[in-house]
Motif scaffolding. Structure first.
Motif, PDB file in Angstrom:
ATOM      1  N   ASP A 117       7.539  28.560  26.242  1.00 54.13           N
ATOM      2  CA  ASP A 117       7.718  27.136  26.961  1.00 54.13           C
ATOM      3  C   ASP A 117       8.908  26.728  27.801  1.00 54.13           C
ATOM      4  O   ASP A 117       8.766  26.160  28.772  1.00 54.13           O
ATOM      5  N   SER A 118       9.990  27.632  27.535  1.00 58.29           N
ATOM      6  CA  SER A 118      11.019  27.353  28.310  1.00 58.29           C
ATOM      7  C   SER A 118      11.041  27.941  29.865  1.00 58.29           C
ATOM      8  O   SER A 118      11.837  27.617  30.663  1.00 58.29           O
ATOM      9  N   ASP A 119      10.018  28.780  29.963  1.00 59.11           N
ATOM     10  CA  ASP A 119       9.934  29.400  31.235  1.00 59.11           C
ATOM     11  C   ASP A 119       8.981  28.406  32.224  1.00 59.11           C
ATOM     12  O   ASP A 119       9.060  28.616  33.448  1.00 59.11           O
ATOM     13  N   THR A 120       8.526  27.547  31.720  1.00 60.69           N
ATOM     14  CA  THR A 120       7.696  26.533  32.681  1.00 60.69           C
ATOM     15  C   THR A 120       8.432  25.765  33.431  1.00 60.69           C
ATOM     16  O   THR A 120       7.920  25.459  34.757  1.00 60.69           O
ATOM     17  N   THR A 121       9.523  25.149  33.110  1.00 62.02           N
ATOM     18  CA  THR A 121      10.361  24.273  33.947  1.00 62.02           C
ATOM     19  C   THR A 121      10.479  24.898  35.091  1.00 62.02           C
ATOM     20  O   THR A 121      10.546  24.396  36.403  1.00 62.02           O
ATOM     21  N   THR A 136      -0.765  25.650  35.320  1.00 53.33           N
ATOM     22  CA  THR A 136      -0.137  26.471  34.126  1.00 53.33           C
ATOM     23  C   THR A 136      -1.199  26.354  33.039  1.00 53.33           C
ATOM     24  O   THR A 136      -1.878  25.464  32.997  1.00 53.33           O
ATOM     25  N   HIS A 137      -0.770  27.351  32.359  1.00 53.30           N
ATOM     26  CA  HIS A 137      -1.730  27.358  31.010  1.00 53.30           C
ATOM     27  C   HIS A 137      -0.920  27.543  29.819  1.00 53.30           C
ATOM     28  O   HIS A 137       0.142  28.425  29.799  1.00 53.30           O
ATOM     29  N   TRP A 138      -1.511  27.084  28.633  1.00 53.71           N
ATOM     30  CA  TRP A 138      -0.696  27.305  27.339  1.00 53.71           C
ATOM     31  C   TRP A 138       0.525  26.564  26.927  1.00 53.71           C
ATOM     32  O   TRP A 138       0.656  25.902  26.351  1.00 53.71           O
ATOM     33  N   ASN A 139       1.630  27.188  27.954  1.00 52.24           N
ATOM     34  CA  ASN A 139       2.745  26.866  27.464  1.00 52.24           C
ATOM     35  C   ASN A 139       3.914  25.997  28.211  1.00 52.24           C
ATOM     36  O   ASN A 139       3.803  26.318  29.338  1.00 52.24           O
ATOM     37  N   LYS A 140       4.222  24.749  27.688  1.00 52.13           N
ATOM     38  CA  LYS A 140       5.276  23.995  28.301  1.00 52.13           C
ATOM     39  C   LYS A 140       5.855  23.237  27.169  1.00 52.13           C
ATOM     40  O   LYS A 140       5.595  22.754  26.354  1.00 52.13           O
ATOM     41  N   PRO A 141       7.004  22.946  27.628  1.00 50.11           N
ATOM     42  CA  PRO A 141       8.020  21.866  26.861  1.00 50.11           C
ATOM     43  C   PRO A 141       7.324  20.531  26.664  1.00 50.11           C
ATOM     44  O   PRO A 141       6.447  20.090  27.719  1.00 50.11           O
ATOM     45  N   ALA A 142       7.414  19.904  25.757  1.00 49.72           N
ATOM     46  CA  ALA A 142       6.482  18.560  25.386  1.00 49.72           C
ATOM     47  C   ALA A 142       6.985  17.565  26.224  1.00 49.72           C
ATOM     48  O   ALA A 142       6.083  16.548  26.419  1.00 49.72           O
ATOM     49  N   ASP A 143       7.957  17.520  26.728  1.00 49.31           N
ATOM     50  CA  ASP A 143       8.584  16.540  27.563  1.00 49.31           C
ATOM     51  C   ASP A 143       8.510  16.698  29.237  1.00 49.31           C
ATOM     52  O   ASP A 143       9.079  16.010  29.906  1.00 49.31           O
ATOM     53  N   ALA A 184       0.046  36.264   7.161  1.00 49.65           N
ATOM     54  CA  ALA A 184      -0.318  35.680   8.552  1.00 49.65           C
ATOM     55  C   ALA A 184       0.529  36.135   9.762  1.00 49.65           C
ATOM     56  O   ALA A 184       1.860  36.328   9.425  1.00 49.65           O
ATOM     57  N   LEU A 185      -0.020  36.661  10.657  1.00 49.98           N
ATOM     58  CA  LEU A 185       0.485  37.101  11.961  1.00 49.98           C
ATOM     59  C   LEU A 185       0.729  36.283  12.976  1.00 49.98           C
ATOM     60  O   LEU A 185      -0.135  35.835  13.703  1.00 49.98           O
ATOM     61  N   GLN A 186       1.966  35.855  13.188  1.00 51.66           N
ATOM     62  CA  GLN A 186       2.378  34.632  14.363  1.00 51.66           C
ATOM     63  C   GLN A 186       2.535  35.399  15.654  1.00 51.66           C
ATOM     64  O   GLN A 186       2.936  36.759  15.452  1.00 51.66           O
ATOM     65  N   GLY A 187       2.466  34.618  16.682  1.00 49.87           N
ATOM     66  CA  GLY A 187       2.514  35.034  18.013  1.00 49.87           C
ATOM     67  C   GLY A 187       3.994  34.867  18.600  1.00 49.87           C
ATOM     68  O   GLY A 187       4.921  34.982  17.512  1.00 49.87           O
ATOM     69  N   ILE A 188       4.141  34.911  19.730  1.00 48.44           N
ATOM     70  CA  ILE A 188       5.382  34.593  20.169  1.00 48.44           C
ATOM     71  C   ILE A 188       5.911  33.477  19.863  1.00 48.44           C
ATOM     72  O   ILE A 188       5.454  32.245  20.186  1.00 48.44           O
ATOM     73  N   LEU A 189       7.335  33.320  19.136  1.00 49.49           N
ATOM     74  CA  LEU A 189       7.338  31.898  18.563  1.00 49.49           C
ATOM     75  C   LEU A 189       8.090  30.744  19.485  1.00 49.49           C
ATOM     76  O   LEU A 189       7.551  29.530  19.211  1.00 49.49           O
ATOM     77  N   ASP A 190       8.661  31.289  20.621  1.00 51.26           N
ATOM     78  CA  ASP A 190       8.806  30.262  21.761  1.00 51.26           C
ATOM     79  C   ASP A 190       7.511  29.932  22.632  1.00 51.26           C
ATOM     80  O   ASP A 190       7.561  29.879  23.882  1.00 51.26           O
ATOM     81  N   THR A 191       6.423  29.790  21.796  1.00 52.74           N
ATOM     82  CA  THR A 191       5.186  29.194  22.540  1.00 52.74           C
ATOM     83  C   THR A 191       4.414  28.047  21.672  1.00 52.74           C
ATOM     84  O   THR A 191       4.498  28.329  20.682  1.00 52.74           O
ATOM     85  N   ARG A 197      -0.793  27.120  16.102  1.00 54.24           N
ATOM     86  CA  ARG A 197      -1.924  27.514  15.642  1.00 54.24           C
ATOM     87  C   ARG A 197      -1.483  27.821  14.365  1.00 54.24           C
ATOM     88  O   ARG A 197      -2.325  27.768  13.078  1.00 54.24           O
ATOM     89  N   PHE A 198      -0.081  27.851  13.884  1.00 47.75           N
ATOM     90  CA  PHE A 198       0.358  28.075  12.562  1.00 47.75           C
ATOM     91  C   PHE A 198       0.223  27.105  11.825  1.00 47.75           C
ATOM     92  O   PHE A 198       0.101  26.887  10.596  1.00 47.75           O
ATOM     93  N   ILE A 199       0.499  25.878  12.456  1.00 47.47           N
ATOM     94  CA  ILE A 199       0.462  24.333  11.794  1.00 47.47           C
ATOM     95  C   ILE A 199      -1.049  24.224  11.488  1.00 47.47           C
ATOM     96  O   ILE A 199      -1.255  23.655  10.261  1.00 47.47           O
ATOM     97  N   GLY A 200      -2.026  24.828  12.241  1.00 50.35           N
ATOM     98  CA  GLY A 200      -3.302  24.708  11.771  1.00 50.35           C
ATOM     99  C   GLY A 200      -3.703  25.214  10.477  1.00 50.35           C
ATOM    100  O   GLY A 200      -4.464  24.887   9.739  1.00 50.35           O
ATOM    101  N   LEU A 201      -3.096  26.514  10.426  1.00 53.14           N
ATOM    102  CA  LEU A 201      -3.222  27.322   9.314  1.00 53.14           C
ATOM    103  C   LEU A 201      -2.445  26.663   7.951  1.00 53.14           C
ATOM    104  O   LEU A 201      -3.051  26.594   6.990  1.00 53.14           O
TER     105      LEU A 201
END
Length: 365
Positions: A117-121, A136-143, A184-191, A197-201
């Motif tokens: 997320d932090s790389d998108t800006t 861009t795809h997948w990752n960005k800060p919410a704001d 549960a195997l999580q992905g890169i946590l800063d994404t 996806r983990f919230i969905g679980l």
């Protein structure tokens, strides 16, 4: 109507100086003809540079993404530049800086998977300052949103990670008979993808009290890391593990290898991305389910958006907020439809300028 991007601001300056002809000429052999979008083409099609960038090509999903970009590029007589940055944020940003400094960025399209997320800006700011079109795809800060002054950032495309995380969890719970222990195997946590996806679980677990989350660890969306993490968790929890929830297929396949090495069978394993190897594993009864986000489509659609903008067939300023940041449609794949989804394919009609937003499945809020 042409947006007031770096490209149009330069055009206005030329016009003020009485150099209208040069403004219409634009980048290299710019066409004065209007495209279907009702605006003047910014670049001749043969002058457009298409760039796709993902973490690596060892991940089958990301390789399929770049392959989809190649298919679109070939369909319009161009070649895609394939960039990979090995999951290293500084390397990703340096690659893009180098690309923007090479050739004419105002005739450039970037279709990018930000590392986190932090790389998108910084990616967005550099592309916009150079006048390059960006998806861009997948990752960005919410704001951070494309319509907040970023005229060349066409769209941000993602998928409802909460929904996909819940879908694969529910498919796993059904295969487990509604009870048992899972890891549960999580992905890169800063994404955003990993978090959602983990919230969905977690949502699915709240509705299924017979299932217990024994452990969860980050495995960075990587097969080898997932193999090693799963081996450790097998040592810790043993036969109590009756299901493995993984935030992508590469990790699911790594977990499957660890289970097979430990002689454990009958464990429900789920992932996300619908890479061919995972879909084959589902067809063979080794995995339970995955969710398709259609990597080849992602690889082509961002390039197609930029191409249509540069040829005058898409006016970014006319797009709705929902078209500029949206969830795309996704599909659950299980034993019932795995055979029909074994080979990722591209439908070039998806990339026609009038079809670019046909897969919008709701706004990113």
């Amino acid at each position: 109507m042409i947006s007031t991007s770096a490209r149009s601001r330069r055009a206005l300056a030329f016009a003020a100086a009485g150099l209208t002809a040069l403004a219409l000429a634009g980048c290299a052999t710019e066409s004065a003809a209007e495209g279907d979008g009702g605006q003047a083409a910014a670049c001749a099609p043969e002058d457009i540079q298409l760039i796709g960038q993902v973490r690596n090509e060892t991940n089958p999903y990301e390789k399929a993404w770049l392959d989809g970009g190649d298919e679109f590029a070939e369909s319009v007589g161009l070649t895609q530049t394939r960039l990979t940055y090995d999951g290293e944020s500084p390397k990703q940003q340096e690659q893009l800086r180098q690309a923007l400094s090479t050739g004419n960025p105002e005739c450039m399209v970037l279709n990018v998977l930000p590392n986190g997320d932090s790389d998108t800006t910084p990616i967005v700011k550099e592309a916009d300052a150079a006048g390059a079109y960006l998806v861009t795809h997948w990752n960005k800060p919410a704001d951070l949103d494309p319509w907040d002054g970023y005229d060349t950032w066409i769209s941000h495309i993602t998928f409802n990670g909460v929904d996909s995380g819940r879908q694969i969890a529910e498919a796993m719970f059904e295969a487990m008979g509604g009870e048992g222990g899972i890891i549960a195997l999580q992905g890169i946590l800063d994404t955003s993808a990993a978090k959602d996806r983990f919230i969905g679980l977690e949502d699915a677990l709240a509705e299924n009290p017979g299932v217990t989350l024994l452990d969860e660890q980050a495995a960075d969306f990587d097969r080898t890391t997932a193999f090693n993490v799963t081996k450790t968790l097998i040592t810790k929890h043993g036969d109590a593990i009756t299901g493995v929830w993984a935030a992508n297929d590469d990790m699911a396949l790594g977990a499957l290898q660890a289970l097979e090495a430990a002689g454990m069978s009958g464990v429900a394993v789920v992932g996300i991305d619908a890479v061919p190897e995972a879909v084959q594993a589902i067809a063979d009864g080794k995995m339970t389910a995955t969710v398709s986000s259609d990597g080849p489509w992602q690889g082509g659609i961002g390039l197609a958006m930029g191409y249509c903008a540069l040829t005058g067939e898409l006016a970014v300023s006319d797009l709705s907020d929902e078209e500029r940041a949206f969830f795309a449609k996704q599909t659950l794949i299980d034993a019932s439809n795995a055979e029909a989804n074994l080979t990722p394919s591209v439908n070039l009609e998806d990339f026609e300028c009038g079809n670019l937003f046909n897969r919008v499945d709701g706004p990113v809020s």
